[in-house]
Design an enzyme around this catalytic site. Structure first.
Site, PDB file in Angstrom:
ATOM      1  NE  ARG A  74      -3.283  -2.617   2.304  1.00 15.20           N
ATOM      2  CZ  ARG A  74      -4.774  -2.565   2.465  1.00 15.20           C
ATOM      3  NH1 ARG A  74      -5.241  -1.538   2.620  1.00 15.20           N
ATOM      4  NH2 ARG A  74      -5.170  -3.825   2.501  1.00 15.20           N
ATOM      5  CE  LYS A 118     -15.695   4.171   6.960  1.00 16.71           C
ATOM      6  NZ  LYS A 118     -15.963   2.808   7.108  1.00 16.71           N
ATOM      7  CB  THR A 129      -7.498   8.771  26.196  1.00 16.90           C
ATOM      8  OG1 THR A 129      -6.327   8.490  27.107  1.00 16.90           O
ATOM      9  CG2 THR A 129      -7.820  10.244  26.270  1.00 16.90           C
ATOM     10  CB  THR A 171      -9.744  -4.603   0.109  1.00 15.76           C
ATOM     11  OG1 THR A 171      -8.679  -4.216   0.472  1.00 15.76           O
ATOM     12  CG2 THR A 171     -11.128  -3.861   0.464  1.00 15.76           C
TER      13      THR A 171
HETATM   14  C1  LIG Z   1     -14.946   1.766   7.882  1.00 10.97           C
HETATM   15  C2  LIG Z   1     -15.732   0.838   8.564  1.00 10.97           C
HETATM   16  C3  LIG Z   1     -15.815   0.550   9.892  1.00 10.97           C
HETATM   17  C4  LIG Z   1     -14.891   1.351  10.903  1.00 10.97           C
HETATM   18  O1  LIG Z   1     -15.178   2.334  11.118  1.00 10.97           O
HETATM   19  P1  LIG Z   1     -14.192   3.475  11.532  1.00 10.97           P
HETATM   20  O2  LIG Z   1     -15.050   4.599  12.232  1.00 10.97           O
HETATM   21  O3  LIG Z   1     -13.551   4.132  10.240  1.00 10.97           O
HETATM   22  O4  LIG Z   1     -13.268   2.814  12.560  1.00 10.97           O
HETATM   23  C5  LIG Z   1     -16.821  -0.485  10.336  1.00 10.97           C
HETATM   24  N1  LIG Z   1     -17.646  -1.285   9.593  1.00 10.97           N
HETATM   25  C6  LIG Z   1     -17.405  -0.931   8.182  1.00 10.97           C
HETATM   26  C7  LIG Z   1     -18.334  -1.718   7.425  1.00 10.97           C
HETATM   27  C8  LIG Z   1     -16.493   0.068   7.647  1.00 10.97           C
HETATM   28  O5  LIG Z   1     -16.526  -0.101   6.172  1.00 10.97           O
END
Ligand SMILES: *Cc1c(COP(=O)(O)O)cnc(C)c1O
Length: 406
Positions: free
Chosen positions: A21, A247, A277, A362
């Site tokens: 990567r 997201k 924390t 992936t």
């Molecule tokens: C990105 C992702 C997570 C993790 O969420 P983060 O807040 O980025 O750690 C959990 N489940 C799925 C399906 C994801 O794509």
């Protein structure tokens, strides 16, 4: 042992497999996303980001930034401790109330990321309920798989989105066995959506708990951004709803929402919650502002769906193959790891178009793809440039096209 040689050797193997990567070094600019600056050694390049999970551009929303700035000035940088030892800031409490309300649950619990919420949530439930057996969808995210493994509970994997197979597996266990069914709503790589109602029918028939990951749906679906389960009126039938604040909400953090007792149980037993924390208060304030905004505004969701439809329509016109699905994720299919990487490099170097190649592990070998995520902040011009560049490279590499829609 020669540790250095060991590390270098392992990395060579990854490189030889084409799985090494390389991170793209960018600066996103507030107010100008999806436009960003890429850093290449001494040089910079203007790029348009087409693969972000900041699906609605909430990472630069004025209401979110204002909440973060004022909280930072009010409370300072860090939380100052774990939740139990001085780290529970009032903004965490407000955010948890906001989340419980979003999903129509009694309670919610905040974690430092969605990954940690799945790992700690599933790990604690499956690990601490005596005799619990876990039933996991075959395409569940790594964070869920790690949580299930960590719990050391026995688990069965059901065929992806196949409620009948789930039923079959659940039937192998008597009613006295505690069962936990884990799945997602929107799957991030294919963009397909689980038959949630069917899965819940099966769960209820067997008295199983249901745990849904709505990470790629919260903020994006449902009248208040509660996810696919909200859109389909199913939230009250689901035991645990898990989501991310990183997201569509554009900030950072993860959570579970469920009954008061279940949340209190995880709060009291989850090591990954207790001994870490708490999130900075400004992060919590920003996430709460983002959730609040998207509860009351569907404009961003509608605009995103319109952008997604437009990109799909234009890909169809050019015959560029993409997986058809009912979500906002557009997988443009290449089907070869080297070509996928090459196309991605070419788009970046020649057009400043940033789409990360998605290769094995992936996705399965032979289904390598460019995962395109249109957002309300992509303009018509951005879309036209993307389509034109894709069409050019498709011709240049003599890649197969689909029959174009008449
Ligand atoms: C990105 C992702 C997570 C993790 O969420 P983060 O807040 O980025 O750690 C959990 N489940 C799925 C399906 C994801 O794509």
């Amino acid at each position: 042992m020669d540790f250095e040689a060991f590390f270098a050797g392992e990395l060579d193997t990854v490189r030889a497999d084409g799985r090494y990567r390389v991170f793209t070094d960018i600066k996103r600019h507030r107010g100008r996303f999806p436009h960003a600056t890429r850093f290449i050694d001494e040089d910079t390049q203007a790029v348009t980001v087409w693969c972000s999970n900041d699906y609605l551009g909430m990472g630069q929303h004025p209401a979110v930034l204002e909440a973060m700035h004022s909280c930072l000035d009010e409370c300072g940088a860090g939380a100052g401790g774990t939740r139990n030892i001085s780290g529970t800031n009032h903004y965490h409490v407000l955010l948890e109330q906001e989340l419980a309300d979003l999903h129509g649950k009694e309670s919610a619990l905040l974690f430092t990321s969605g990954y940690v919420s799945n790992w700690a949530g599933l790990g604690t439930l499956a690990g601490k309920i005596p005799g619990c057996v876990v039933f996991s969808d075959a395409l569940n995210h790594a964070s869920m798989i790690e949580g299930i493994r960590h719990s050391r509970a026995p688990y069965k994997i059901w065929r992806h989105n196949d409620a009948a197979h789930l039923d079959e597996l659940l039937s192998m266990y008597g009613p006295e066995v505690p069962k936990l069914v884990a799945f997602e709503s929107v799957y991030s790589m294919d963009g397909d959506i689980a038959p949630i109602a069917e899965i819940l029918d099966v769960c209820e028939k067997h008295g199983a708990m249901s745990y849904i990951d709505e990470v790629h749906a919260v903020g994006l679906y449902g009248p208040r951004g509660g996810g696919i389960a909200e859109r389909e009126g199913l939230m009250d039938r689901i035991t645990v709803i898990e989501g991310t604040l990183g997201k569509a909400f554009g900030v950072m953090g993860g959570y579970i929402a469920a009954s008061s007792n279940l949340v209190d149980f995880v709060r009291s037993f989850a090591s990954g919650f207790i001994f870490s924390t708490a999130l900075p208060p400004a992060i919590a304030a920003g996430a709460a502002a983002s959730i609040r905004h998207l509860k009351n505004s569907s404009a961003e969701r509608e605009m995103q769906q319109e952008r997604v439809a437009q990109v799909r329509r234009k890909l169809d016109m050019m015959g560029i193959p993409h997986l058809d699905n009912p979500s906002h994720i557009i997988p443009v299919m290449v089907g070869d790891a080297k070509k996928c990487k090459m196309i991605s490099d070419w788009l970046m170097d020649n057009h400043g178009i940033y789409v990360q190649p998605i290769n094995y592990p992936t996705v399965p070998v032979g289904t390598e793809r460019l995962r395109v995520t249109p957002s309300p902040v992509h303009t018509d011009g951005d879309i036209d440039r993307l389509i034109k560049a894709l069409s050019e490279i498709w011709s240049h590499c003599e890649l197969a096209r689909m029959a174009t829609a008449a």
